[in-house]
Design a protein around this motif. Structure first.
Motif, short mmCIF file in Angstrom:
data_model
loop_
_atom_site.label_atom_id
_atom_site.label_comp_id
_atom_site.label_asym_id
_atom_site.label_seq_id
_atom_site.Cartn_x
_atom_site.Cartn_y
_atom_site.Cartn_z
N ASN A 14 0.38 8.83 6.58
CA ASN A 14 0.34 7.45 6.07
C ASN A 14 -1.01 6.78 6.34
O ASN A 14 -1.51 6.03 5.50
CB ASN A 14 1.47 6.63 6.68
CG ASN A 14 2.81 6.95 6.05
OD1 ASN A 14 2.89 7.57 4.99
ND2 ASN A 14 3.88 6.54 6.70
N THR A 15 -1.59 7.07 7.50
CA THR A 15 -2.92 6.52 7.81
C THR A 15 -3.94 7.02 6.80
O THR A 15 -4.75 6.24 6.27
CB THR A 15 -3.35 6.90 9.23
OG1 THR A 15 -2.43 6.35 10.18
CG2 THR A 15 -4.75 6.38 9.54
N ILE A 18 -3.37 5.35 3.40
CA ILE A 18 -3.87 3.97 3.39
C ILE A 18 -5.39 3.95 3.24
O ILE A 18 -5.95 3.19 2.44
CB ILE A 18 -3.44 3.22 4.66
CG1 ILE A 18 -1.92 3.01 4.66
CG2 ILE A 18 -4.17 1.88 4.79
CD1 ILE A 18 -1.37 2.57 6.01
N ALA A 40 -1.86 -1.95 -0.29
CA ALA A 40 -0.49 -1.47 -0.10
C ALA A 40 0.06 -0.88 -1.40
O ALA A 40 0.68 0.19 -1.40
CB ALA A 40 0.39 -2.61 0.39
N ALA A 43 -1.48 2.42 -2.11
CA ALA A 43 -1.01 3.44 -1.17
C ALA A 43 0.46 3.78 -1.37
O ALA A 43 0.97 4.75 -0.78
CB ALA A 43 -1.23 2.95 0.27
N LEU A 50 2.22 -1.17 5.83
CA LEU A 50 0.77 -1.03 5.99
C LEU A 50 0.29 -1.72 7.27
O LEU A 50 -0.54 -1.17 8.01
CB LEU A 50 0.06 -1.62 4.77
CG LEU A 50 -1.46 -1.55 4.73
CD1 LEU A 50 -1.95 -1.41 3.30
CD2 LEU A 50 -2.09 -2.79 5.36
N ILE A 60 -8.95 -2.10 8.36
CA ILE A 60 -9.01 -0.96 7.43
C ILE A 60 -10.45 -0.72 6.99
O ILE A 60 -10.94 0.42 6.98
CB ILE A 60 -8.12 -1.22 6.20
CG1 ILE A 60 -6.67 -1.45 6.61
CG2 ILE A 60 -8.21 -0.05 5.22
CD1 ILE A 60 -5.77 -1.90 5.46
#
Length: 204
Positions: A14-15, A18, A40, A43, A50, A60
């Motif tokens: 997920n990282t 993103i 978001a 992604a 997020l 980010i």
């Protein structure tokens, strides 16, 4: 998300998702024109999800820039004082051109940050980047003093290399519009042109 706890496979996935989505959003819209909602959506995550991974848009953006600096410095790091001067400089030019071809979003992210005054990477520019450039400028000056390349200002030589290579990423739309459309590949001819340009300019 806790920085001390090791990430699970899903958290790592997920990282990465993103950051990949944010790279698209930031490179298209710039920092100010981008939102957490846009990132978001790109992604495929909810905004609360997020925010579990990154507490803010700036966090980010900073994570992307931190990873980018190392990638950006690598081609110049490779310039070798023991190599043939012209070969080393041309290899650097072509590495920078390849980065514009292979990492156009990263180039635009970097350019947008600089245009905004480098609020997040200013210390890296005046620190690790300047240190590396000064180190390589000394090598270039030595080659000039030894008569191995023409007399040039080493810092301005590097500026011109950056400008002539990064242009193909940062002004991609303009390049393709002038050359005839999005299907035109500018890089083979750019490689030939830049090789010819720097070979003639640097010949002692």
């Amino acid at each position: 998300m806790s920085k001390s706890a090791p990430k699970t496979r899903i958290q790592r996935k997920n990282t990465a998702t993103i950051l990949e989505a944010a790279l698209d959003v930031f490179s298209q819209n710039g920092y100010r024109g981008s939102t957490l909602d846009q990132i978001a959506k790109a992604a495929g995550l909810s905004k609360p999800n997020l925010l579990y991974y990154f507490p803010s848009k700036e966090a980010i953006h900073t994570a992307l820039l931190d990873g980018l600096m190392e990638t950006w410095l690598d081609p110049l790091e490779a310039l070798n004082a023991e190599g043939d001067p012209l070969d080393e400089i041309l290899a650097y030019v072509l590495r920078k051109l390849e980065m514009s071809r292979d990492y156009p979003r990263e180039s635009r992210l970097f350019a947008n940050e600089i245009i905004q005054g480098a609020p997040r990477i200013g210390p890296a520019l005046s620190g690790e980047l300047k240190d590396l450039v000064d180190q390589k400028a000394e090598i270039l000056n030595n080659w000039v003093a030894e008569g191995k390349i023409a007399e040039v200002n080493p810092h301005h030589l590097l500026f011109s290399i950056w400008a002539l290579t990064q242009h193909y990423a940062d002004f991609d739309v303009q390049v393709h519009a002038v050359l005839g459309g999005p299907d035109v590949d500018p890089f083979p001819e750019a490689q030939r042109y830049l090789t010819q340009l720097f070979t003639r300019m640097l010949a002692p």
